[in-house]
Design a protein around this motif. Structure first.
Motif, PDB file in Angstrom:
ATOM      1  N   ARG A   1       0.833  -1.202   0.000  1.00  0.00           N
ATOM      2  CA  ARG A   1       0.000   0.000   0.000  1.00  0.00           C
ATOM      3  C   ARG A   1       0.872   1.257   0.000  1.00  0.00           C
ATOM      4  NH1 ARG A   1      -1.417   3.586   3.587  1.00  0.00           N
ATOM      5  NH2 ARG A   1      -0.303   2.452   5.249  1.00  0.00           N
ATOM      6  N   VAL A   2       1.902   1.270   0.840  1.00  0.00           N
ATOM      7  CA  VAL A   2       2.792   2.431   0.922  1.00  0.00           C
ATOM      8  C   VAL A   2       3.521   2.642  -0.406  1.00  0.00           C
ATOM      9  CG1 VAL A   2       4.881   3.322   2.028  1.00  0.00           C
ATOM     10  CG2 VAL A   2       3.093   2.281   3.418  1.00  0.00           C
TER      11      VAL A   2
ATOM     12  N   THR B   1       2.643   9.784  10.874  1.00  0.00           N
ATOM     13  CA  THR B   1       2.398   8.510  10.192  1.00  0.00           C
ATOM     14  C   THR B   1       1.447   8.673   9.013  1.00  0.00           C
ATOM     15  OG1 THR B   1       0.587   8.044  11.751  1.00  0.00           O
ATOM     16  CG2 THR B   1       2.779   7.170  12.289  1.00  0.00           C
ATOM     17  N   THR B   2       0.854   9.851   8.873  1.00  0.00           N
ATOM     18  CA  THR B   2      -0.095  10.092   7.777  1.00  0.00           C
ATOM     19  C   THR B   2       0.527  10.870   6.633  1.00  0.00           C
ATOM     20  OG1 THR B   2      -1.923  10.134   9.364  1.00  0.00           O
ATOM     21  CG2 THR B   2      -2.347  11.063   7.178  1.00  0.00           C
TER      22      THR B   2
ATOM     23  N   GLN C   1      14.178   6.047   6.946  1.00  0.00           N
ATOM     24  CA  GLN C   1      14.480   4.633   7.170  1.00  0.00           C
ATOM     25  C   GLN C   1      13.192   3.810   7.370  1.00  0.00           C
ATOM     26  OE1 GLN C   1      17.362   4.309  10.348  1.00  0.00           O
ATOM     27  NE2 GLN C   1      19.034   4.982   9.031  1.00  0.00           N
ATOM     28  N   GLY C   2      12.143   4.227   6.685  1.00  0.00           N
ATOM     29  CA  GLY C   2      10.870   3.506   6.752  1.00  0.00           C
ATOM     30  C   GLY C   2       9.922   4.000   7.812  1.00  0.00           C
TER      31      GLY C   2
ATOM     32  N   THR D   1       6.053   2.066  10.314  1.00  0.00           N
ATOM     33  CA  THR D   1       6.253   1.524   8.956  1.00  0.00           C
ATOM     34  C   THR D   1       5.494   2.364   7.936  1.00  0.00           C
ATOM     35  OG1 THR D   1       4.375  -0.001   9.269  1.00  0.00           O
ATOM     36  CG2 THR D   1       6.584  -0.829   9.794  1.00  0.00           C
ATOM     37  N   SER D   2       5.241   3.635   8.260  1.00  0.00           N
ATOM     38  CA  SER D   2       4.402   4.471   7.404  1.00  0.00           C
ATOM     39  C   SER D   2       5.073   4.841   6.090  1.00  0.00           C
ATOM     40  CB  SER D   2       4.000   5.744   8.147  1.00  0.00           C
ATOM     41  OG  SER D   2       5.139   6.489   8.514  1.00  0.00           O
ATOM     42  N   THR D   3       6.408   4.792   6.013  1.00  0.00           N
ATOM     43  CA  THR D   3       7.109   5.074   4.762  1.00  0.00           C
ATOM     44  C   THR D   3       7.971   3.894   4.318  1.00  0.00           C
ATOM     45  OG1 THR D   3       8.995   6.076   5.909  1.00  0.00           O
ATOM     46  CG2 THR D   3       7.188   7.542   5.282  1.00  0.00           C
ATOM     47  N   GLN D   4       7.667   2.718   4.816  1.00  0.00           N
ATOM     48  CA  GLN D   4       8.470   1.541   4.480  1.00  0.00           C
ATOM     49  C   GLN D   4       8.020   0.979   3.131  1.00  0.00           C
ATOM     50  OE1 GLN D   4      10.208  -1.415   7.386  1.00  0.00           O
ATOM     51  NE2 GLN D   4       8.491  -2.616   6.622  1.00  0.00           N
ATOM     52  N   VAL D   5       8.675   1.416   2.065  1.00  0.00           N
ATOM     53  CA  VAL D   5       8.393   0.894   0.736  1.00  0.00           C
ATOM     54  C   VAL D   5       8.999  -0.501   0.608  1.00  0.00           C
ATOM     55  CG1 VAL D   5       8.216   3.169  -0.327  1.00  0.00           C
ATOM     56  CG2 VAL D   5      10.450   2.058  -0.154  1.00  0.00           C
ATOM     57  N   LEU D   6       8.637  -1.201  -0.453  1.00  0.00           N
ATOM     58  CA  LEU D   6       9.069  -2.594  -0.595  1.00  0.00           C
ATOM     59  C   LEU D   6      10.581  -2.732  -0.633  1.00  0.00           C
ATOM     60  CD1 LEU D   6       6.519  -4.247  -3.050  1.00  0.00           C
ATOM     61  CD2 LEU D   6       7.076  -4.955  -0.717  1.00  0.00           C
TER      62      LEU D   6
END
Length: 308
Positions: A92-93, A169-170, A253-254, A258-263
């Protein structure tokens, strides 16, 4: 009148050898041309094709620092990914991040291209200024903006406010996406400028003679003829955003959470923890996600070009 070939054996031998010589010359030419390609093909095979084939195979194994040997496990890695809630969040992120970067980067690039469309010394200077961030290392850009956007950083100090730009986180994912768009919008700008300069001036002048306003010329003449540039920029930006890592890693660093933790960030995390096969399988999943999103986008935009 017939020719007495018995008296001229050299002529007969030369006539018989000519087709063979021609065939030999053709093959020598083909082999000679291929010979120039062999070094490049060898490099591509060794450093690209073979590693990708190995990665595809290792995704179906238990390769990790916690096993003495590598064993085939089938789809076990993929089943583990589907059972984990982290993967759903990271997907989703990543999609949200990629769409935000694609939209902002293309809108900003197109706006700059329209503003700097005409070739002049002043416009050439500003084109260089806006293209300069492309040459900066993504890690360096990420660390610089992390310092600028810190709670006690220069941005809050200049505005006289206290906003946690990288602590929400948003909204943090959108802040990082804006930095990514700023970093690479110079490429989109140049592509759009090239597309605008390729539009025949007669069409624009004819539209203006007919009384079309600037907005009507843009909407009815320039944007339809920019369709190939739009297709390239949208697809290239989308693929690049899906594969992002450096800027996200440098800035958050995500986090937070984990709000910006891309794959790619999650893949790096799993690999650093020793789960090599698992991280490789996640890389294949990311490749599949890029194909699923990028190819339909490319097809739709290409059809739009034909319709226009």
């Amino acid at each position: 009148m017939s020719v007495n070939t018995t008296e001229r054996p050299d002529t007969v031998a030369r006539l018989q050898a000519t087709p063979r010589r021609r065939r030999s010359t053709v093959w020598q030419h083909r082999l000679g041309t291929s010979g120039f390609l062999l070094p490049a093909l060898a490099i591509i095979t060794i450093f690209y094709i073979v590693p990708n084939l190995l990665a595809f195979a290792l995704a179906f194994t238990n390769w990790s620092s916690y096993h003495d040997s590598i064993a085939f496990t089938g789809l076990a890695n993929f089943r583990s990914m589907l059972q984990e809630g982290t993967l759903t969040n990271d997907l989703r992120v990543t999609v949200l991040y990629a769409i935000t970067v694609m939209v902002v980067q293309n809108v900003a690039g197109l706006g700059l291209a329209l503003a700097l469309e005409r070739t002049s010394r002043v416009n050439g200077f500003f084109r260089s200024v806006f293209f300069l961030p492309v040459l900066v290392s993504p890690l360096a850009a990420g660390y610089v903006f992390k310092a600028i956007l810190a709670d006690d950083g220069p941005l809050n100090g200049a505005l006289g406010i206290h906003i946690s730009w990288l602590g929400s986180t948003t909204w943090t994912i959108f802040v990082v996406a804006l930095v990514n768009a700023w970093k690479f919008m110079g490429i989109n700008m140049l592509v759009y400028i090239a597309g605008l300069n390729a539009i025949p001036g007669e069409l624009v002048e004819a539209a203006r003679v007919e009384g079309a306003s600037w907005g009507q010329v843009l909407r009815k003449v320039k944007l339809p003829l920019l369709a190939p540039a739009v297709t390239f920029n949208f697809v290239a930006t989308l693929i690049g955003a899906f594969n992002t890592f450096d800027i996200v890693f440098a800035m958050t660093q995500g986090g937070p959470g984990t709000s910006t933790q891309v794959l790619n960030a999650f893949i790096q995390q799993q690999y650093s923890q020793g789960y090599y096969g698992y991280s490789v399988s996640m890389g294949l999943l990311l490749l599949g996600l890029v194909c699923v999103v990028a190819f339909p986008t490319l097809i739709v935009l290409r059809r739009r070009e034909v319709n226009l």
